[in-house]
Scaffold this motif. Structure first.
Motif, PDB file in Angstrom:
ATOM      1  N   THR A   5       0.832  -1.207   0.000  1.00 58.70           N
ATOM      2  CA  THR A   5       0.000   0.000   0.000  1.00 58.70           C
ATOM      3  C   THR A   5       0.866   1.256   0.000  1.00 58.70           C
ATOM      4  OG1 THR A   5      -1.716  -1.153   1.255  1.00 58.70           O
ATOM      5  CG2 THR A   5      -1.835   1.236   1.209  1.00 58.70           C
ATOM      6  N   ALA A   6       1.915   1.246   0.814  1.00 57.62           N
ATOM      7  CA  ALA A   6       2.804   2.416   0.888  1.00 57.62           C
ATOM      8  C   ALA A   6       3.432   2.714  -0.463  1.00 57.62           C
ATOM      9  CB  ALA A   6       3.892   2.168   1.940  1.00 57.62           C
ATOM     10  N   ALA A   7       3.826   1.665  -1.185  1.00 53.46           N
ATOM     11  CA  ALA A   7       4.440   1.860  -2.506  1.00 53.46           C
ATOM     12  C   ALA A   7       3.430   2.420  -3.502  1.00 53.46           C
ATOM     13  CB  ALA A   7       5.009   0.540  -3.012  1.00 53.46           C
ATOM     14  N   LEU A   8       2.200   1.921  -3.453  1.00 49.56           N
ATOM     15  CA  LEU A   8       1.166   2.417  -4.364  1.00 49.56           C
ATOM     16  C   LEU A   8       0.833   3.880  -4.061  1.00 49.56           C
ATOM     17  CD1 LEU A   8      -1.193  -0.715  -4.419  1.00 49.56           C
ATOM     18  CD2 LEU A   8       0.348   0.038  -6.239  1.00 49.56           C
ATOM     19  N   LEU A   9       0.786   4.237  -2.786  1.00 46.94           N
ATOM     20  CA  LEU A   9       0.551   5.634  -2.404  1.00 46.94           C
ATOM     21  C   LEU A   9       1.681   6.534  -2.905  1.00 46.94           C
ATOM     22  CD1 LEU A   9      -0.711   5.135   1.277  1.00 46.94           C
ATOM     23  CD2 LEU A   9      -2.040   6.091  -0.612  1.00 46.94           C
ATOM     24  N   LYS A  10       2.913   6.060  -2.749  1.00 48.95           N
ATOM     25  CA  LYS A  10       4.078   6.828  -3.218  1.00 48.95           C
ATOM     26  C   LYS A  10       4.036   7.005  -4.732  1.00 48.95           C
ATOM     27  CE  LYS A  10       7.120   8.178  -1.222  1.00 48.95           C
ATOM     28  NZ  LYS A  10       7.379   9.555  -0.705  1.00 48.95           N
ATOM     29  N   ALA A  11       3.645   5.937  -5.438  1.00 47.09           N
ATOM     30  CA  ALA A  11       3.558   6.016  -6.902  1.00 47.09           C
ATOM     31  C   ALA A  11       2.535   7.062  -7.325  1.00 47.09           C
ATOM     32  CB  ALA A  11       3.194   4.641  -7.474  1.00 47.09           C
ATOM     33  N   ALA A  12       1.390   7.074  -6.643  1.00 43.29           N
ATOM     34  CA  ALA A  12       0.353   8.050  -6.976  1.00 43.29           C
ATOM     35  C   ALA A  12       0.842   9.468  -6.689  1.00 43.29           C
ATOM     36  CB  ALA A  12      -0.918   7.753  -6.181  1.00 43.29           C
ATOM     37  N   GLU A  13       1.527   9.650  -5.558  1.00 41.74           N
ATOM     38  CA  GLU A  13       2.081  10.966  -5.211  1.00 41.74           C
ATOM     39  C   GLU A  13       3.080  11.433  -6.258  1.00 41.74           C
ATOM     40  OE1 GLU A  13       3.806  10.537  -1.375  1.00 41.74           O
ATOM     41  OE2 GLU A  13       1.900  10.131  -0.370  1.00 41.74           O
ATOM     42  N   ASN A  14       3.782  10.478  -6.875  1.00 43.14           N
ATOM     43  CA  ASN A  14       4.785  10.815  -7.892  1.00 43.14           C
ATOM     44  C   ASN A  14       4.188  10.949  -9.287  1.00 43.14           C
ATOM     45  OD1 ASN A  14       6.847  10.941  -6.024  1.00 43.14           O
ATOM     46  ND2 ASN A  14       7.457   8.809  -6.296  1.00 43.14           N
ATOM     47  N   GLY A  15       2.855  10.980  -9.343  1.00 45.30           N
ATOM     48  CA  GLY A  15       2.185  11.271 -10.612  1.00 45.30           C
ATOM     49  C   GLY A  15       2.007  10.092 -11.542  1.00 45.30           C
ATOM     50  N   LYS A  16       2.211   8.882 -11.065  1.00 44.41           N
ATOM     51  CA  LYS A  16       2.042   7.707 -11.921  1.00 44.41           C
ATOM     52  C   LYS A  16       0.579   7.272 -11.912  1.00 44.41           C
ATOM     53  CE  LYS A  16       6.709   6.445 -10.570  1.00 44.41           C
ATOM     54  NZ  LYS A  16       7.289   7.255 -11.640  1.00 44.41           N
ATOM     55  N   HIS A  17       0.153   6.657 -12.996  1.00 45.54           N
ATOM     56  CA  HIS A  17      -1.195   6.108 -13.052  1.00 45.54           C
ATOM     57  C   HIS A  17      -1.216   4.817 -12.234  1.00 45.54           C
ATOM     58  CE1 HIS A  17      -5.071   4.756 -14.590  1.00 45.54           C
ATOM     59  NE2 HIS A  17      -4.504   3.567 -14.713  1.00 45.54           N
ATOM     60  N   VAL A  18      -2.093   4.763 -11.236  1.00 42.69           N
ATOM     61  CA  VAL A  18      -2.193   3.576 -10.381  1.00 42.69           C
ATOM     62  C   VAL A  18      -3.632   3.080 -10.398  1.00 42.69           C
ATOM     63  CG1 VAL A  18      -1.910   2.630  -8.058  1.00 42.69           C
ATOM     64  CG2 VAL A  18      -0.324   4.387  -8.895  1.00 42.69           C
ATOM     65  N   SER A  19      -3.830   1.849 -10.874  1.00 43.56           N
ATOM     66  CA  SER A  19      -5.146   1.206 -10.856  1.00 43.56           C
ATOM     67  C   SER A  19      -5.085   0.013  -9.912  1.00 43.56           C
ATOM     68  CB  SER A  19      -5.538   0.710 -12.253  1.00 43.56           C
ATOM     69  OG  SER A  19      -5.628   1.777 -13.156  1.00 43.56           O
ATOM     70  N   VAL A  20      -6.001  -0.030  -8.966  1.00 38.36           N
ATOM     71  CA  VAL A  20      -6.003  -1.118  -7.981  1.00 38.36           C
ATOM     72  C   VAL A  20      -7.402  -1.697  -7.872  1.00 38.36           C
ATOM     73  CG1 VAL A  20      -5.534  -1.785  -5.591  1.00 38.36           C
ATOM     74  CG2 VAL A  20      -4.192   0.031  -6.662  1.00 38.36           C
ATOM     75  N   LEU A  21      -7.484  -3.015  -7.983  1.00 36.67           N
ATOM     76  CA  LEU A  21      -8.742  -3.689  -7.714  1.00 36.67           C
ATOM     77  C   LEU A  21      -8.659  -4.281  -6.308  1.00 36.67           C
ATOM     78  CD1 LEU A  21     -10.898  -5.815 -10.061  1.00 36.67           C
ATOM     79  CD2 LEU A  21     -10.643  -6.435  -7.678  1.00 36.67           C
TER      80      LEU A  21
END
Length: 720
Positions: A393-409
């Protein structure tokens, strides 16, 4: 129905009851408790696990049965029994298990406590000074949290909570009329189960319920207390959702509402002290529409709810007493010098991970690198269960903060993790991630990750797909397999699969994936039938499948047909197995084993001999109706020859194990595999010793040959 008729009906059926098979599995866990070669703390750990297993069994499986009984719906078990006869058989079996568990605890474990430097003591076993300490703890910590709840003509029956300890106190209110009142006191969940007292020579654990029992008069001043009895209830936790075509905010609210109903579900089990007040028992039975079959009496010298033993098992005084797990070894396909350079390495070679022998670290680290990597454009992932304080979860949050497209089911229907997944999903949504909370009427159980990275003029997709959850904690305890790859065929299939589960795409056939609910059952049937055709032609054939559960009748019937055609079939099924092996004229060429030991066997691997051109699949699915019809699942073909050899090696070790393996008999019972002439082989240790990839192909035909199946039938004869 007469007991003999019930037994005859069960024996005649060509299928084993799912629920009775599950209780057999918990007996195999209890067998670990009885094993004198294990440390006391390992044995206590397995006892706590049996209790946790049984809680879930009553909440879900017995709860499901009562959904039929309470609403007069017809249900015929695999054994051929209707609802009420099956309920009788099931509860009788459960009573026998509980009695065996308590006898094992009292007779085999308790006598060992003293030598290990601790004891579980009642109040009268404490010194005067220790009693004063316990009294002070009651007065200052316990007493303010207790709330007596009376039930009488003026007060309604209180809502008693699921799976917590409760005192039922009967008091006499009118001596002349001899009227009784019933009051309930629920023991707070946020207090430790045991009050700890350090003596010079040992650590004393005093059950909190015994302190409350000792001081119960503080809550009933100037009232005659007739009886004080401890009990614990289990409620039906099996609920279904009114599912629509879209998962939206209304659906999330419905799940939250259903979770509240779990707290009010009908009572399916009462664990209570032996010789409890008949007045109280009569009241509870009438209130909850239960009978003696639902009442599990426990001797007053025993504990109710062995899960409380975790406080002792995990105590800092005993941190070195549990069996230590060896440090993970590197995957055979991943050299040490490449572990920090996964983006580069995976473009050259696929990696097969086998947990917990291989750490989950490469997957988590790849995700964390992707979150920070300026060339990563997007991340797509399915999530079923997560660890506490999850790095995923922490990595996905960081990715979103860095402007990457993050899709999670996020699968919000993951049983008992619904609330956690909703909260985690909402957290990601707030950070800007695109979050989907499940798919329509299906439960998303597949485990997939795709990282999209721009590399020069092209984009590379990094794929992870496996059998286990993205949970760093359970990956150290569960055996699982997974694949890391940049192979374009896998990437195309996984990309298409994400489009299916997040949109309305209907892809053409996948090349390396077999998916549910699309066509997994049928494709597996075709693979089994291909082996049967080869056997009929006199060609080499054989099937080896490792899974958690085997329950789907259509698959079982295909195994029976393959057996009749002469295909040797070896099944490694950890838990539920509804197939009946070794029955003359039906399944003579089928042998079933179960591995229960230090790790929870969670990996799924499927091998088809294919006349020497073997096909090997891994994936998230078991052979169950729910996996094929009500879940989104994926199996992946292992095409890399080196990794295929590794996967076959894993299966061969599973078949070779003679320390954790139980052989299933035709009558559904299991016996421990003992081969005195063979050297001890414990897979939970041997996999840590693997350092070199197998160069020569391993032919599993040797392990699934008719001679091997016959030998297993000799090991596990049915009683006369």
């Amino acid at each position: 129905m007469h007991p003999n008729k019930i037994s005859d009906q069960i024996k005649k059926s060509k299928y084993i009851s799912r629920d009775l098979s599950w209780l057999r599995f918990n007996y195999r866990v209890l067998d670990q408790v009885k094993n004198p070669t294990k440390s006391l703390f390992d044995r206590l750990k397995f006892l706590a696990i049996t209790a946790s297993n049984l809680d879930e069994f009553f909440m879900i499986r017995v709860g499901s049965l009562y959904n039929y009984i309470d609403y007069n719906k017809e249900r015929v078990d695999y054994s051929g029994l209707r609802e009420m006869p099956f309920r009788k058989k099931l509860l009788e079996f459960a009573h026998r298990f509980v009695n065996d568990a308590y006898q094992t605890y009292q007779n085999e474990l308790v006598p060992l406590f003293e030598k290990q430097g601790f004891g579980i003591c009642k109040i009268d076993e404490l010194t005067e000074i220790e009693q004063r300490k316990a009294s002070y703890y009651f007065k200052n910590t316990i007493f303010p949290l207790l709330t007596p709840m009376v039930f009488d003509n003026y007060h309604g029956f209180p809502l008693l909570m699921n799976q917590i300890l409760i005192f039922g106190v009967v008091t006499k209110t009118d001596e002349a009329k001899a009227q009784n009142r019933l009051t309930f006191i629920q023991i707070p969940q946020n207090l430790a189960r045991f009050y700890e007292i350090q003596r010079k020579d040992k650590l004393i654990f005093v059950p909190i319920e015994e302190i409350i029992r000792w001081k119960i008069g503080k809550l009933f001043r100037n009232v005659e207390v007739v009886s004080v009895n401890l009990f614990r209830i289990t409620r039906n936790g099996d609920f279904t959702l009114e599912e629509s075509d879209d998962i939206d905010a209304d659906f999330i609210q419905e799940i939250k509402l259903k979770l509240k109903t779990r707290k009010k579900g009908r009572v399916v089990r009462v664990e209570i002290e032996r010789n409890a007040s008949q007045f109280m028992l009569k009241t509870l039975k009438e209130r909850w529409s239960i009978d003696n079959g639902n009442i599990f009496s426990v001797s007053n010298i025993n504990l109710i709810d062995f899960k409380g033993l975790w406080q002792i098992i995990r105590h800092t005084n005993f941190k070195d007493k549990l069996t230590k797990q060896p440090s993970p070894v590197l995957p055979l396909s991943l050299p040490l010098e490449q572990t920090d350079n996964l983006f580069t390495y995976l473009k050259k070679r696929d990696v097969l991970l086998h947990h917990p022998y291989n750490s989950m670290e490469p997957v988590v680290r790849l995700l964390e690198q992707a979150a920070e990597d300026p060339y990563v454009l997007g991340i797509k992932q399915t999530i079923y269960r997560l660890a506490d304080q999850s790095r995923v979860t922490a990595a996905l949050l960081k990715a979103a903060e860095n402007g990457k497209h993050v899709s999670v089911l996020f699968e919000v229907k993951a049983r008992f993790d619904e609330e956690r997944n909703i909260k985690e999903g909402e957290k990601l949504e707030k950070a800007g991630c695109f979050v989907i909370y499940g798919i329509s009427k299906y439960k998303t159980h597949t485990k997939m990750l795709m990282i999209i990275r721009k590399e020069g003029e092209k984009v590379t997709r990094y794929i992870h797909i496996g059998s286990g959850n993205y949970n760093e904690q359970t990956s150290k305890l569960y055996t699982d397999i997974s694949l890391l790859t940049t192979d374009e065929t896998y990437a195309h299939d996984v990309s298409e699969f994400f489009n299916v589960i997040t949109g309305h795409s209907l892809p053409n056939d996948y090349q390396y994936l077999i998916t549910a609910p699309k066509d997994m059952r049928q494709q597996i049937i075709e693979l089994i039938r291909a082996e049967a055709k080869n056997a009929k032609k006199g060609l080499a054939s054989g099937i080896v499948m490792k899974m958690n559960s085997l329950e789907d009748k259509e698959i079982i019937d295909e195994f029976y047909k393959a057996s009749k055609a002469g295909v040797p079939v070896r099944l490694i099924v950890r838990g539920i197995c509804c197939l009946r092996p070794g029955r003359k004229g039906l399944s003579e060429n089928i042998a079933v084993s179960s591995i229960v030991g230090e790790f929870l066997e969670h990996s799924r691997l499927f091998y088809f001999h294919n006349n020497g051109e073997s096909k090997v699949y891994g994936g998230s699915a078991d052979m169950m109706v729910r996996s094929f019809d009500r879940r989104i699942e994926a199996m992946f073909l292992i095409v890399n020859e080196d990794l295929k050899r590794e996967a076959i090696k894993i299966l061969s070790y599973n078949l070779k194990d003679n320390q954790n393996t139980y052989i299933m008999r035709e009558d559904g019972a299991y016996i421990k595999k003992r081969e005195a002439h063979e050297k001890a082989f414990n897979i939970h240790r041997e996999f840590y010793k693997l350092r070199v990839e197998p160069e020569e192909p391993i032919d599993l035909f040797e392990y699934c040959s008719k001679e091997r199946v016959e030998a297993i039938k000799e090991v596990a004869p049915n009683p006369e």
